[in-house]
Every structure is written in C-alpha cells, then in structure tokens.
Design an enzyme around this catalytic site. Structure first.
Site, PDB file in Angstrom:
ATOM      1  N   ASP A  95     -97.192  56.946 -31.299  1.00 44.03           N
ATOM      2  CA  ASP A  95     -97.479  56.904 -29.871  1.00 44.03           C
ATOM      3  C   ASP A  95     -98.665  57.822 -29.573  1.00 44.03           C
ATOM      4  OD1 ASP A  95     -96.502  59.469 -29.964  1.00 44.03           O
ATOM      5  OD2 ASP A  95     -94.646  59.026 -28.914  1.00 44.03           O
ATOM      6  N   ASP A 269     -88.601  50.577 -29.210  1.00 44.73           N
ATOM      7  CA  ASP A 269     -88.290  51.825 -29.912  1.00 44.73           C
ATOM      8  C   ASP A 269     -87.460  52.711 -29.012  1.00 44.73           C
ATOM      9  OD1 ASP A 269     -89.894  54.541 -28.992  1.00 44.73           O
ATOM     10  OD2 ASP A 269     -90.865  52.718 -28.284  1.00 44.73           O
ATOM     11  N   CYS A 307     -68.478  46.283 -39.193  1.00 42.26           N
ATOM     12  CA  CYS A 307     -69.757  46.812 -39.675  1.00 42.26           C
ATOM     13  C   CYS A 307     -69.712  47.006 -41.188  1.00 42.26           C
ATOM     14  CB  CYS A 307     -70.060  48.143 -38.987  1.00 42.26           C
ATOM     15  SG  CYS A 307     -71.607  48.912 -39.522  1.00 42.26           S
ATOM     16  N   CYS A 309     -72.094  48.912 -42.816  1.00 40.20           N
ATOM     17  CA  CYS A 309     -72.949  50.035 -43.198  1.00 40.20           C
ATOM     18  C   CYS A 309     -72.198  50.948 -44.168  1.00 40.20           C
ATOM     19  CB  CYS A 309     -73.415  50.816 -41.967  1.00 40.20           C
ATOM     20  SG  CYS A 309     -72.183  51.960 -41.274  1.00 40.20           S
ATOM     21  N   CYS A 312     -69.243  52.951 -42.549  1.00 43.62           N
ATOM     22  CA  CYS A 312     -68.040  52.198 -42.203  1.00 43.62           C
ATOM     23  C   CYS A 312     -67.333  51.645 -43.437  1.00 43.62           C
ATOM     24  CB  CYS A 312     -68.395  51.060 -41.238  1.00 43.62           C
ATOM     25  SG  CYS A 312     -68.820  51.655 -39.580  1.00 43.62           S
ATOM     26  N   HIS A 338     -74.979  54.952 -39.069  1.00 43.07           N
ATOM     27  CA  HIS A 338     -74.266  53.802 -38.509  1.00 43.07           C
ATOM     28  C   HIS A 338     -75.003  53.242 -37.295  1.00 43.07           C
ATOM     29  CE1 HIS A 338     -71.182  51.262 -36.729  1.00 43.07           C
ATOM     30  NE2 HIS A 338     -71.445  51.896 -35.589  1.00 43.07           N
TER      31      HIS A 338
END
Length: 373
Positions: A95, A269, A307, A309, A312, A338
């Site tokens: 940015d 974002d 989930c 991930c 999890c 997560h």
C-alpha cells in the site's frame, strides 16, 4: 507499453454478474476474486511463508508506512527487495502508506507537497510525499504498488471530500511520473470521494484518464454502515475498466467479500483474520466463535468440524483455549492460521461458484449457516 501486471478475464457468472479471472505479475499469477493476507511488517503475523503457501495464499500485502519507519526501505533494497528479504516468491502488493499516515499519526500536516507527521513509533518527524511513497515502494520491489492518496474520515463534508479527491488525483499523477520501473512493478490508482457518488465518479474518471494498469476503491471500511459501502460500490464498480484489476481496500469479513465479488471486484485485503485470531476469536462455518471462552474449557471437538486446516484437523477447542489462557504463542498461531485458511477457502468456493454460475445460491447457502454478529 506493456504493464508488469495484467488482468485476464475468464468467466462472468450468469447468475450474479461476478467475474472470474487471473492477475498476472512478475512473480506469478493469482486467481480472482482473491483475498490477500496482510503482512504489515514483511510478515503475516505468526505465519511462516511455508504455512501461507500450504494454505495457498497466492498474494500477500505489506505496508509501506511501517517498512519505511522500520527497518527502512534502503535496507530492504540492499537485501534484494521484499521478496528475498522475507523469502516469499509469490506476488506482493504494497500500500502507499496514506491510510496509516492518516489513521496512526495524531500530529500531521497536509500540504500540496505531501504529509508531515510524527512517527507512531518514536515521535520523530517524518515526511511522505507522492514521490517519496513511490521511491519507497520502488525500493521494496512489490509487484503491485499503490499511488499515495489522502484517506478521509467518515463522515466528511462534501467540500472536504472534493478537495481531497482532487489532491489525490494530483498526487496520483506525481506518483506516476516518479515511478521508475513500469516493467517490473505496476502502479495502481486509488479512487476517493467519500460517500458522494458524483465525487467518486469524478475521481474514477480523472484516474482512468491517467491510464493506470489497475484501480482500487479506497476510503471505505472506515466506520460507515455496510449499506453506505454497498451503495458506493454498486455505483462505482460498473464504471471501472473491465480489462484491469479492481481492488476494494481494507475489507475481509465474509459478507463484504461475497458482496464485493457479486459486484464485480477482484481483490480484497484485511488484517481481520490475524487480528481477531490474536484475541482468541475464530471464523467458523456457523459464524464467529470466541474459543478462549470458559465454555470451551472441556470441549474436545475441533474449532470447526467442516474445516480441514491444520489446526482443526489436529487440535481441540479445549487445547487451543488452554494455550491462549497460558499465553502460549502456539494458541494464537493456530487461531490465526485457521482464520486465514477460512477466508482463503471461502474465496476458492466463491471462484468455483462463479465458474458454475451459482454465486447467489452459494451466498444463500453460506449465510443460512453463518450467523453474522
């Protein structure tokens, strides 16, 4: 002139009008609509580059303001640029520093030349101009860099918003004139204008006349009601160039991401996934959950049973709560991991729904289970 960053349109959802595409950069391509994890200080907080790659983060964002103050853009340039410095080989967006200057510095003076401000780190006097912000980003070496803009607060009166957007346009031209390596980096313009539809269109038209390779909508998600954001979004996005990336800055909640995609935006974002993760809050298929709460102290199930991930698949709410209460850094690493996985997976599902012409149906199904709080 060939730009370093280009947009490829792949498909438009017949049900919603959302668009599926790819953005091509010198460090590879990323699929859109895309969520970009924020790596404020050349790191996505708590995550290694390998972990980000494993969850298929295709592009990340870093902050010009913070890296300018510490460790300094010259040091990063000497290290070989931001990609080499942080060992990230995929695309990066930086940015301009404008938002941080206006949100983090209590002592600032805006002139036509730029902004004089006090560092939030040590109180030292600093100055950012369009030329300086561009110089810093050229040194950092990100694939996509942003023009220096003035991000106004909400609410703002019309005269202030108009004067600000016109200054932002003048600054954008100065950024473009200062940008030295158009073959290696692409400079995007930022649309301003507050909550005034005609001012937003004025800003867009002035920036399009400068022919940037991509355009962002700035100055939203600054405290306005969601309805106001959607009103501006619906008015501005249809008038943005169709052959270039469209970026909505600073949003990361599922409702904003899905609505943004429906309205034809490509890039988003937000610091949200890691910020709330550090507070022990996670996004799940049923909505937000505060895993550090007492009621999960003996809950031996995953944070989200839908989930896949790493957190999890391997740990329980009780264990992660224990880590957080014990101030063990692994706890907030797992909640952050997560949350990032959740939003990246959400955008994969959004892209699949666009491909299948079913994004409105996906939205209905998602929010039938996900409770907004």
């Amino acid at each position: 002139m060939k730009h370093a960053v280009t947009y490829e349109h792949i498909h438009t959802c017949k049900q919603s009008g959302a668009r599926l595409g790819k953005v091509h950069t010198p460090h590879g391509s990323f699929d859109t609509p895309a969520f970009m994890p924020v790596g404020t200080q050349a790191t996505v907080k708590g995550m290694s580059p390998r972990e980000l790659e494993e969850m298929d983060a295709q592009i990340i964002l870093s902050n010009t303001y913070h890296l300018f103050l510490r460790p300094g853009h010259e040091l990063i340039k000497d290290a070989g640029g931001l990609h080499k410095f942080m060992n990230w080989n995929r695309p990066i967006l930086t940015d301009s520093g404008g938002f941080q200057v206006f949100s983090l510095s209590n002592l600032r003076k805006i002139t036509e030349d730029g902004v004089e401000f006090r560092s939030h780190k040590d109180g030292s006097k600093q100055f950012l101009s369009p030329e300086k912000a561009t110089e810093i980003q050229n040194a950092l070496g990100a694939d996509i860099i942003m023009a220096f803009d003035e991000c106004i607060p909400y609410p703002a009166d019309r005269e202030y918003a108009k004067n600000s957007l016109e200054r932002t346009t003048r600054w954008a031209k100065r950024c473009k004139d200062a940008h030295i390596d158009v073959g290696r980096q692409s400079l995007f313009g930022i649309i301003q204008g507050g909550m005034y539809e005609d001012l937003r269109i004025q800003s867009l038209e002035e920036l399009v006349a400068l022919d940037f390779p991509g355009y962002a909508i700035g100055g939203l998600s600054v405290g306005e009601p969601a309805e106001e954001m959607y009103r501006i979004m619906k008015h501005v996005v249809p008038k943005m160039p169709v052959d270039k990336p469209r970026y909505l800055m600073g949003v990361g909640t599922p409702d904003y991401l899905i609505e943004g995609a429906i309205n034809g935006l490509d890039m988003f974002d937000c610091v949200l996934p890691t910020r709330i993760g550090r507070n022990g809050t996670v996004l799940t298929s049923k909505g937000k959950m505060i895993v550090r709460d007492q009621k999960y102290s003996e809950d031996f199930t995953p944070m989200d049973d839908k989930c896949d991930c790493y957190a999890c698949k391997n740990f329980t709410k009780a264990y992660i709560r224990h880590l957080i209460k014990a101030d063990e850094v692994l706890g907030i690493r797992l909640t952050s991991l997560h949350n990032l996985h959740f939003l990246l997976n959400l955008m994969r599902n959004v892209r699949e729904a666009i491909k299948n012409d079913s994004l409105l149906g996906f939205k209905a199904d998602f929010f039938s289970a996900f409770v907004q709080k």
